[in-house]
Scaffold this motif. Structure first.
Motif, short mmCIF file in Angstrom:
data_model
loop_
_atom_site.label_atom_id
_atom_site.label_comp_id
_atom_site.label_asym_id
_atom_site.label_seq_id
_atom_site.Cartn_x
_atom_site.Cartn_y
_atom_site.Cartn_z
N VAL C 26 0.85 -1.20 0.00
CA VAL C 26 0.00 0.00 0.00
C VAL C 26 0.88 1.25 0.00
O VAL C 26 1.84 1.34 0.76
CB VAL C 26 -0.94 0.01 1.24
CG1 VAL C 26 -1.64 1.36 1.38
CG2 VAL C 26 -1.97 -1.11 1.13
N GLY C 27 0.56 2.18 -0.88
CA GLY C 27 1.31 3.43 -0.92
C GLY C 27 2.57 3.33 -1.75
O GLY C 27 3.39 4.26 -1.77
N GLY C 28 2.75 2.20 -2.43
CA GLY C 28 3.93 2.05 -3.28
C GLY C 28 4.64 0.74 -2.99
O GLY C 28 4.83 0.37 -1.83
N ARG C 29 5.06 0.05 -4.03
CA ARG C 29 5.74 -1.24 -3.88
C ARG C 29 7.20 -0.99 -3.49
O ARG C 29 7.97 -0.47 -4.30
CB ARG C 29 5.63 -2.00 -5.21
CG ARG C 29 6.34 -3.32 -5.26
CD ARG C 29 6.03 -4.05 -6.56
NE ARG C 29 4.75 -4.71 -6.50
CZ ARG C 29 4.59 -5.99 -6.10
NH1 ARG C 29 5.62 -6.72 -5.75
NH2 ARG C 29 3.39 -6.52 -6.06
N THR C 30 7.57 -1.35 -2.29
CA THR C 30 8.93 -1.05 -1.82
C THR C 30 9.65 -2.28 -1.27
O THR C 30 10.84 -2.23 -1.02
CB THR C 30 8.91 0.01 -0.70
OG1 THR C 30 8.15 -0.51 0.39
CG2 THR C 30 8.30 1.31 -1.18
N TYR C 31 8.91 -3.37 -1.04
CA TYR C 31 9.52 -4.58 -0.52
C TYR C 31 9.86 -5.53 -1.66
O TYR C 31 9.02 -5.78 -2.52
CB TYR C 31 8.56 -5.31 0.41
CG TYR C 31 8.35 -4.64 1.73
CD1 TYR C 31 9.27 -4.81 2.76
CD2 TYR C 31 7.24 -3.84 1.96
CE1 TYR C 31 9.08 -4.20 3.99
CE2 TYR C 31 7.04 -3.23 3.19
CZ TYR C 31 7.97 -3.42 4.20
OH TYR C 31 7.77 -2.81 5.40
N GLU C 32 11.03 -6.07 -1.63
CA GLU C 32 11.39 -7.07 -2.62
C GLU C 32 12.11 -8.22 -1.90
O GLU C 32 13.15 -8.02 -1.27
CB GLU C 32 12.34 -6.44 -3.67
CG GLU C 32 12.90 -7.41 -4.67
CD GLU C 32 11.95 -7.72 -5.84
OE1 GLU C 32 10.82 -7.17 -5.84
OE2 GLU C 32 12.33 -8.49 -6.73
N LEU C 33 11.54 -9.40 -2.01
CA LEU C 33 12.21 -10.59 -1.47
C LEU C 33 13.33 -10.93 -2.44
O LEU C 33 13.09 -11.28 -3.59
CB LEU C 33 11.20 -11.74 -1.36
CG LEU C 33 11.72 -13.02 -0.70
CD1 LEU C 33 12.08 -12.79 0.75
CD2 LEU C 33 10.67 -14.13 -0.82
N GLU C 34 14.57 -10.81 -2.00
CA GLU C 34 15.69 -10.95 -2.94
C GLU C 34 16.22 -12.37 -3.04
O GLU C 34 16.73 -12.77 -4.09
CB GLU C 34 16.84 -10.03 -2.52
CG GLU C 34 16.53 -8.55 -2.66
CD GLU C 34 17.78 -7.71 -2.64
OE1 GLU C 34 18.74 -8.07 -1.94
OE2 GLU C 34 17.79 -6.67 -3.34
N GLU C 35 16.12 -13.10 -1.94
CA GLU C 35 16.82 -14.38 -1.93
C GLU C 35 16.25 -15.25 -0.83
O GLU C 35 15.88 -14.75 0.24
CB GLU C 35 18.30 -14.08 -1.59
CG GLU C 35 19.30 -15.01 -2.19
CD GLU C 35 20.71 -14.58 -1.79
OE1 GLU C 35 21.13 -13.47 -2.21
OE2 GLU C 35 21.35 -15.33 -1.03
N ILE C 36 16.14 -16.55 -1.10
CA ILE C 36 15.90 -17.49 0.00
C ILE C 36 16.93 -18.59 -0.09
O ILE C 36 17.41 -18.94 -1.18
CB ILE C 36 14.46 -18.06 0.01
CG1 ILE C 36 14.07 -18.69 -1.33
CG2 ILE C 36 13.44 -16.97 0.37
CD1 ILE C 36 12.63 -19.23 -1.34
#
Lengths: 145, 145, 145, 145
Positions: C26-36
């Motif tokens: 919400v309010g802008g996409r800012t989370y990125e799961l980079e690696e597991i």
């Protein structure tokens, strides 16, 4: 909704702790469960050589052990004699150096769920109003059928 | 020994928070400092869209932010308008899902030292007696001369 | 004994988070799961207006929210898409003021039990080696049959 | 910027701990500082009667004491022999029952500030890779002139 009344008497809980946790009395009986009430319990730990560091200060581990046992007793008072509850988290804030006095641990339960119980403890030097150590703890409660 | 009386009035503290922490009002004014007392403070957070997740549940970060601001205000009430106190530790126990209601944060200071202040907060849904979230926090206080 | 390998692919987990936790965008996409990876995950949070306080500092709640989401993703990667895991405890140490940069949250799982999962997160400003915030978290996992 | 190298040798730190903290050896010498490195230290605690509860399990307070001493040593290794650093916060997650084995405490410093030092410890049973207890701790460092 939920009753907050303990379901064990003070005497029954004392006997249970003596039988199931004899270790707390090794080296001298210093713990006394003084009171249980609605979502609360109070435990006293004598000022005793086995809890001291050279110089007479009560050791950190002695305070941490007191907080754990007192919270444990507070939970058992309200769920009954279940020896298998397990400490999963303890958080301590050390606020002042304790006096060369007995310590009083005042517990309040914050939650008593089916799987987890959470409580807080304020530890005082006997006769003082300043908290020396504050702790919160979480306990995992085994399935009861 | 130490007085536990606040040294700021409720109005002065409200003005100070508005001036120094405008961010807490971004997107809508929802925080209200309701009361300050001896080593205590109470803050209210409206049930407001900006604190919700889809479905209407109050988000974890909203509760965590409330705990932090409320403790911060409780400390300022007792040390005066020092904008540079810094949060160093926060410990949260999440106990229940909050109601779709305003939240009330009841703070108690545990220690107000020269360098560190420590307090605890119990967060309730308005009109309920069950704690939804309990937190303890430590704040580093800058040297005052 | 236990395998520490994730059981979800990075893509499957990203899709699951997008579907089940739209609130984080919400309010802008800012989370990125980079690696597991084995008992680990890494999440990135852009430096974005919605996480800032006046002056440009990343807010405490934004860091706390990042830690929670990142740990949550690390756990899901290893137990599969169970939307009902619940945060029960979070402990934060705030170590430095973050830079005006994206934040990287590096998670390590400490335990993956039947009922509880525990992990830790170190949060860095992108391009820096100093930890700005360290957290540990406990999550209650619903019964799986 | 900051060097993360210890400024005490292993031998000097062992001597300092023996002199200033004789209490940790009361009832039998069981703690051994095994290693210090950049922002790290490792301490071993023998499996010894004084740390056990009936049944042979290592007690919670014994593990908590180990975590505290090990973190303390890790900090001293990097700030030099300052006997007055004080524990202000400890957070423990208890993850598994320890084996009937020595415990190894692996410390990593997260921050070494002028006033506060923060570190984490992972405690293992010797010869195992599973963490039995994880702790974070904060220590207040006296003014040095």
């Amino acid at each position: 909704m939920t009753s907050h009344q303990p379901i064990m008497t003070l005497d029954a809980l004392r006997e249970f702790l003596d039988r199931e946790f004899p270790q707390i009395h090794v080296g001298g009986r210093t713990y006394e469960l003084e009171e249980i009430g609605p979502f609360s319990a109070r435990m006293r730990m004598d000022y005793h050589e086995k809890h001291l560091r050279p110089g007479g200060t009560i050791s950190g581990p002695a305070m941490m052990g007191l907080a754990d046992v007192a919270l444990y007793a507070a939970i058992l008072a309200h769920i009954g004699p279940v020896p298998l509850a397990v400490t999963t988290n303890l958080n301590f804030n050390f606020l002042r150096k304790p006096e060369q006095q007995a310590l009083i641990a005042d517990c309040r339960l914050l939650k008593l769920g089916k799987r987890l119980a959470v409580g807080e403890v304020s530890i005082y030097s006997e006769g003082s109003e300043d908290i020396v150590c504050h702790a919160t703890g979480t306990y995992s409660i085994p399935d009861r059928r």
